[in-house]
Each structure stands twice: as C-alpha cells, then as structure tokens.
Design an enzyme around this catalytic site. Structure first.
Site, mmCIF file in Angstrom:
data_model
loop_
_atom_site.group_PDB
_atom_site.id
_atom_site.type_symbol
_atom_site.label_atom_id
_atom_site.label_comp_id
_atom_site.label_asym_id
_atom_site.label_seq_id
_atom_site.Cartn_x
_atom_site.Cartn_y
_atom_site.Cartn_z
ATOM 1 N N THR A 278 0.648 -1.151 0.156
ATOM 2 C CA THR A 278 -0.012 0.130 0.145
ATOM 3 C C THR A 278 0.737 1.250 -0.066
ATOM 4 O OG1 THR A 278 -1.456 1.273 1.423
ATOM 5 C CG2 THR A 278 0.001 -0.513 2.430
ATOM 6 N N ASP A 279 0.144 2.295 -0.558
ATOM 7 C CA ASP A 279 0.986 3.630 -0.493
ATOM 8 C C ASP A 279 1.083 3.974 0.909
ATOM 9 O OD1 ASP A 279 -1.715 4.303 -0.053
ATOM 10 O OD2 ASP A 279 -1.870 5.740 -1.665
ATOM 11 N N GLU A 280 0.597 3.692 1.902
ATOM 12 C CA GLU A 280 0.368 4.186 3.388
ATOM 13 C C GLU A 280 1.915 3.714 4.073
ATOM 14 O OE1 GLU A 280 -3.372 3.683 5.574
ATOM 15 O OE2 GLU A 280 -4.270 3.440 3.657
ATOM 16 N N TYR B 76 -1.560 -0.318 11.110
ATOM 17 C CA TYR B 76 -1.709 -1.092 9.761
ATOM 18 C C TYR B 76 -0.707 -0.667 8.792
ATOM 19 C CZ TYR B 76 -3.130 -1.333 4.779
ATOM 20 O OH TYR B 76 -3.427 -1.522 3.529
ATOM 21 N N LYS C 181 2.526 -3.230 7.310
ATOM 22 C CA LYS C 181 2.532 -3.587 6.087
ATOM 23 C C LYS C 181 4.063 -3.263 5.753
ATOM 24 C CE LYS C 181 0.070 -4.610 3.203
ATOM 25 N NZ LYS C 181 -0.295 -5.756 2.870
HETATM 26 P P1 NAD Z 1 -9.730 -7.111 2.658
HETATM 27 O O1 NAD Z 1 -9.960 -6.769 4.082
HETATM 28 O O2 NAD Z 1 -10.920 -6.929 1.822
HETATM 29 O O3 NAD Z 1 -9.358 -8.610 2.436
HETATM 30 C C1 NAD Z 1 -8.154 -9.201 3.312
HETATM 31 C C2 NAD Z 1 -8.339 -10.902 2.795
HETATM 32 O O4 NAD Z 1 -7.332 -11.517 3.682
HETATM 33 C C3 NAD Z 1 -9.688 -11.473 3.441
HETATM 34 O O5 NAD Z 1 -10.310 -12.534 2.633
HETATM 35 C C4 NAD Z 1 -9.259 -11.969 4.823
HETATM 36 O O6 NAD Z 1 -10.071 -13.282 5.100
HETATM 37 C C5 NAD Z 1 -7.859 -12.394 4.456
HETATM 38 N N1 NAD Z 1 -6.894 -12.501 5.579
HETATM 39 C C6 NAD Z 1 -6.845 -11.841 6.578
HETATM 40 N N2 NAD Z 1 -5.620 -12.150 7.465
HETATM 41 C C7 NAD Z 1 -5.356 -13.493 6.931
HETATM 42 C C8 NAD Z 1 -4.593 -14.520 7.360
HETATM 43 N N3 NAD Z 1 -3.708 -14.426 8.311
HETATM 44 N N4 NAD Z 1 -4.388 -15.347 6.329
HETATM 45 C C9 NAD Z 1 -5.077 -15.739 5.181
HETATM 46 N N5 NAD Z 1 -5.989 -15.010 4.931
HETATM 47 C C10 NAD Z 1 -6.290 -13.557 5.846
HETATM 48 O O7 NAD Z 1 -8.588 -6.330 2.049
HETATM 49 P P2 NAD Z 1 -8.259 -5.651 0.473
HETATM 50 O O8 NAD Z 1 -8.822 -4.142 0.490
HETATM 51 O O9 NAD Z 1 -8.884 -6.588 -0.616
HETATM 52 O O10 NAD Z 1 -6.575 -5.672 0.535
HETATM 53 C C11 NAD Z 1 -5.889 -6.681 -0.032
HETATM 54 C C12 NAD Z 1 -4.447 -6.339 0.089
HETATM 55 O O11 NAD Z 1 -4.325 -5.047 -0.831
HETATM 56 C C13 NAD Z 1 -4.133 -6.001 1.286
HETATM 57 O O12 NAD Z 1 -2.765 -6.748 1.512
HETATM 58 C C14 NAD Z 1 -3.938 -4.646 1.541
HETATM 59 O O13 NAD Z 1 -2.865 -3.985 2.373
HETATM 60 C C15 NAD Z 1 -3.554 -4.044 0.215
HETATM 61 N N6 NAD Z 1 -4.078 -2.766 -0.287
HETATM 62 C C16 NAD Z 1 -5.392 -2.413 -0.004
HETATM 63 C C17 NAD Z 1 -5.936 -1.159 -0.281
HETATM 64 C C18 NAD Z 1 -7.247 -0.557 -0.346
HETATM 65 O O14 NAD Z 1 -7.478 0.513 -0.708
HETATM 66 N N7 NAD Z 1 -8.165 -1.663 0.104
HETATM 67 C C19 NAD Z 1 -4.997 -0.352 -1.298
HETATM 68 C C20 NAD Z 1 -3.606 -0.657 -1.326
HETATM 69 C C21 NAD Z 1 -3.264 -1.912 -1.076
HETATM 70 P P1 TYD Z 2 -10.329 4.488 4.628
HETATM 71 O O1 TYD Z 2 -11.456 3.907 3.645
HETATM 72 O O2 TYD Z 2 -10.576 3.809 6.181
HETATM 73 O O3 TYD Z 2 -9.182 4.311 4.012
HETATM 74 P P2 TYD Z 2 -7.569 4.698 4.408
HETATM 75 O O4 TYD Z 2 -7.715 5.108 5.711
HETATM 76 O O5 TYD Z 2 -6.930 3.539 4.506
HETATM 77 O O6 TYD Z 2 -7.111 5.886 3.434
HETATM 78 O O7 TYD Z 2 -10.432 6.134 4.722
HETATM 79 C C1 TYD Z 2 -10.378 6.889 3.762
HETATM 80 C C2 TYD Z 2 -10.557 8.253 4.120
HETATM 81 O O8 TYD Z 2 -11.845 8.353 4.590
HETATM 82 C C3 TYD Z 2 -9.467 8.477 5.336
HETATM 83 O O9 TYD Z 2 -9.120 10.056 5.226
HETATM 84 C C4 TYD Z 2 -10.570 8.423 6.522
HETATM 85 C C5 TYD Z 2 -11.735 9.017 5.934
HETATM 86 N N1 TYD Z 2 -12.997 8.237 6.658
HETATM 87 C C6 TYD Z 2 -14.151 9.338 7.025
HETATM 88 O O10 TYD Z 2 -14.022 10.428 6.957
HETATM 89 N N2 TYD Z 2 -15.115 8.651 7.719
HETATM 90 C C7 TYD Z 2 -15.255 7.282 7.707
HETATM 91 O O11 TYD Z 2 -16.369 6.811 8.376
HETATM 92 C C8 TYD Z 2 -14.277 6.542 7.286
HETATM 93 C C9 TYD Z 2 -14.451 5.066 7.436
HETATM 94 C C10 TYD Z 2 -13.232 6.971 6.679
#
Ligand code: NAD
Ligand code: TYD
Length: 327
Positions: A116-118, A140, A144
């Site tokens: 992630t960019d975070e 988080y 990561k």
């Molecule tokens: P999500 O929370 O929807 O899915 C995570 C999945 O991982 C779930 O199916 C969960 O059951 C599984 N999981 C959790 N712990 C586990 C473990 N110990 N063993 C096996 N499976 C496990 O998340 P997502 O949004 O689909 O994110 C997927 C990946 O992409 C993550 O690594 C996250 O850091 C990365 N990512 C997410 C975003 C975003 O905006 N959602 C952005 C950039 C990167």
């Molecule tokens: P989020 O979807 O949790 O992603 P991330 O924190 O990983 O970027 O949140 C996106 C942005 O929205 C973040 O600045 C937090 C804000 N946010 C709210 O303002 N209200 C909410 O209820 C949630 C879940 C997030």
C-alpha cells in the site's frame, strides 16, 4: 499460470481472481475467512479454496501444490481497527508474511507482495516514488511496511524472485463497508448519517479495483525480481468531495453529513507516482467519476451481497466505532 492467491476471498483479491480466471489461470485461494473474507466473493468462480491462515505452514502446504507463483493479498486492512486492535495486524503481516516467504523459498516460487501507499506516510505536495523513505504512521501501515522489508530481504539474501506492488486507495465492487466509499454509499442509501472524520479535507488517490488488479497481474508477469512498483489511481479527491459526489449519485440529502471526532494520527494526504509501472506497460483505465458511478450502481443492485453484512457483526463494529447504531 497456476497461482496461489492468498487473501483471495477479500475485496481486491477476489477481483484479481475473477480477472485472472478469465485469462485462463488456474487458481487456488488460501484465505482465513476473517470478517472481511467471504465465500460469497468467490461464488460461481472455478477456484479451489483452502481455508487457513498464511501464518500456518500446514495450511500453506495444503494449498501450494502445483503452483508456479504466489500473490499475497492476505492482510488486516482497516486503519481504524489497527488503532483499536493491532494484534492481528502483527500476526498476519509479520508472522504470516514470513511463513509464506519461507514456503516460497523452499519451492523457489515467484512471489508478489500486495502492499500500500500508506507505507510512505503522508505527503503535503507532490507524489511518492518507489525511492521515497518508508514513514508509516498507523499500526496498519507500520506492519505492512515491515512485511515489505522482509519480502525485499528474501530477494536480497536468498535470491527469491520476490516483487512488491504498492497500490493507492482502492474502491469498487465487493469492498467491505467499513471503508469510506462503500460505507458512505450504504449509509446514504439507508438515510443513515455520513460520518466525516475531522474537517473532511484529507486527500486520497483513488484507483478502481480492476485497474489495481490488472496492475498486480502486470507486475507478476513483467516485473523484475527485487523491484517495487507503485500502482496508483489517476485521480485524487478530498474526502468531503467524495461524500458529496456519493450524495449526488444516491439522491440522498446533504443534511446526512455529520462531522465526527478525527481518527488519531490521521494521514492528511496520499499521492502515488506510478511512472515505473507505466513504463512496464500498465495504465489505469477508469477515471474516478466513472468508477464511482459504477460502484454506486453495484451496491444498489447487489443487496444480497451486503444485507447479511449490515445485519450481522458489522452492526456491533459500527456502534463501537461511531458510538451510534445503524438505522
Ligand atoms: P480485505 O480486508 O477486503 O481482504 C483481506 C483478505 O485477507 C480477506 O479475505 C481475509 O479473510 C484475508 N486474511 C486476513 N488475514 C489472513 C491470514 N492471516 N491468512 C489468510 N488470509 C487472511 O482487503 P483488501 O482491501 O482486499 O486488501 C488486499 C491487500 O491489498 C492487502 O494486503 C492490503 O494491504 C492491500 N491494499 C489495499 C488497498 C485498499 O484500498 N483496500 C490499497 C492498497 C493496498
Ligand atoms: P479508509 O477507507 O478507512 O481508507 P484509508 O484510511 O486507508 O485511507 O478512509 C479513507 C479516508 O476517509 C480517510 O481519510 C479516513 C476517512 N473516513 C471518514 O472520514 N469517515 C469514515 O467513516 C471512514 C471509514 C473514513
């Protein structure tokens, strides 16, 4: 290819699986099925699902047979949960990634870590490149970042064909409604308050999930071992503007906006430069306006997907997080 997709029952993982199956890959999913992982996300897809954690060598051994490569999505992914309950983040990102890397090393498998960019922290102006220092600010992003460093060390020390793909904020179908966009869509459709953290002026760099999934596939096929690739979206948006666009698309009222206490340590802005991934031949295709419209339509049309979530444990989570019940 024959792929082991860890965390493939979650939001991005299941979108990735859908796209790769259509391209002819054979896929085994290893997923612990936490609250965010759902069998429903893989419904009607021809995959083998092994239920287990990436921190469990026996579960990996059961899933990994015959695979050419591993793509690791498995993670705890919600910043707010990492603030209140960090334990699972450490277990999955540190111990889980280590255990999976060992399995890849034993079998000399190509390995892509989805990140992630975070991990770069917050940036006031400009964009992060792959050379930017890691300055994560939440449990988080810190865990990561730790996982990314471990992955890089397995390439450097053992010559593992490991790559890292860092995405910006994803949105689209199948995203669990604790995240900003699906939470706001479902609350708007139900007439529930729309909780905006702090002043709502934080900025996120949005990428449609299918663009990110294609980017990961591209890095898997064309990336150089040991390299990191940023895969960011084409548009940035201020949170409050995102909420207002959702209000317009759902026909809800502006009066639903409710400013709530800010998230502790809240990162102000994320912005990812993706020149290196573009040089590899990947390009984002979906602009934010179009992707958001598609996403609102998907949630509107897929009540059967979210109704069990909104009536289940999510209610208790929501009450703890926002101090009020869902309507
Ligand atoms: P999500 O929370 O929807 O899915 C995570 C999945 O991982 C779930 O199916 C969960 O059951 C599984 N999981 C959790 N712990 C586990 C473990 N110990 N063993 C096996 N499976 C496990 O998340 P997502 O949004 O689909 O994110 C997927 C990946 O992409 C993550 O690594 C996250 O850091 C990365 N990512 C997410 C975003 C975003 O905006 N959602 C952005 C950039 C990167
Ligand atoms: P989020 O979807 O949790 O992603 P991330 O924190 O990983 O970027 O949140 C996106 C942005 O929205 C973040 O600045 C937090 C804000 N946010 C709210 O303002 N209200 C909410 O209820 C949630 C879940 C997030």
């Amino acid at each position: 290819m024959k792929l082991l997709v860890c965390g493939g029952a979650g939001f991005i993982g299941s979108n990735f699986v859908r796209i790769r199956l259509a391209q002819g890959d054979e896929i085994t999913v290893l997923d612990k099925l936490t609250y965010a992982g759902r069998r429903e996300n893989l419904q009607d897809l021809d995959v083998r699902l092994v239920v287990g954690g990436i921190e469990d060598p026996a579960a990996i051994a059961d899933a990994i047979g015959g695979c050419d490569a591993i793509v690791n999505f498995a993670a705890e992914t919600h910043v707010d949960r990492s603030i209140t309950e960090p334990d699972a983040f450490v277990t999955t990102h540190a111990v889980g990634t280590y255990t999976l890397l060992e399995a890849a090393r034993e079998r000399s498998l190509r390995y892509v870590q989805v990140s992630t960019d975070e991990v770069y922290g917050s940036i006031e102006s400009g964009s992060f490149t792959e050379q930017s220092p890691l300055q994560p600010s939440s449990p988080y992003s810190a865990t990561k970042a730790g996982a990314d460093l471990l992955v890089a060390s397995y390439h450097h020390t053992y010559g593992l064909e490991a790559l890292i793909c860092r995405g910006s904020n994803n949105y689209g179908p199948y995203q669990y409604p604790e995240k900003l966009i699906p939470l706001m869509i479902l609350n708007a459709l139900h007439g529930d308050p729309l909780p905006v953290y702090g002043d709502g002026q934080q900025v996120r760099n949005w990428i449609f999930v299918e663009d990110f999934a294609r980017g990961i596939g591209h890095v898997l096929e064309h990336g150089a071992p040991g390299e990191t690739y940023n895969v960011g979206g084409p548009d940035e948006a201020v949170n409050l503007d995102v909420v207002k666009r959702i209000i317009a698309l759902t026909g809800a009222s502006d009066d639903l906006i409710e400013y709530v206490t800010d998230r502790p340590g809240h990162d102000r802005r994320y912005s990812l430069g993706s020149e290196k991934a573009r040089a590899l031949g990947w390009e984002a295709q979906v602009r934010f306006g179009e992707g958001l419209e598609k996403t609102v339509a998907w949630y509107r049309d897929n009540t059967a997907w979210w109704a069990p979530i909104r009536s289940g444990d999510y209610r208790a989570y929501y009450e703890r997080q926002y101090g009020r019940a869902l309507g």
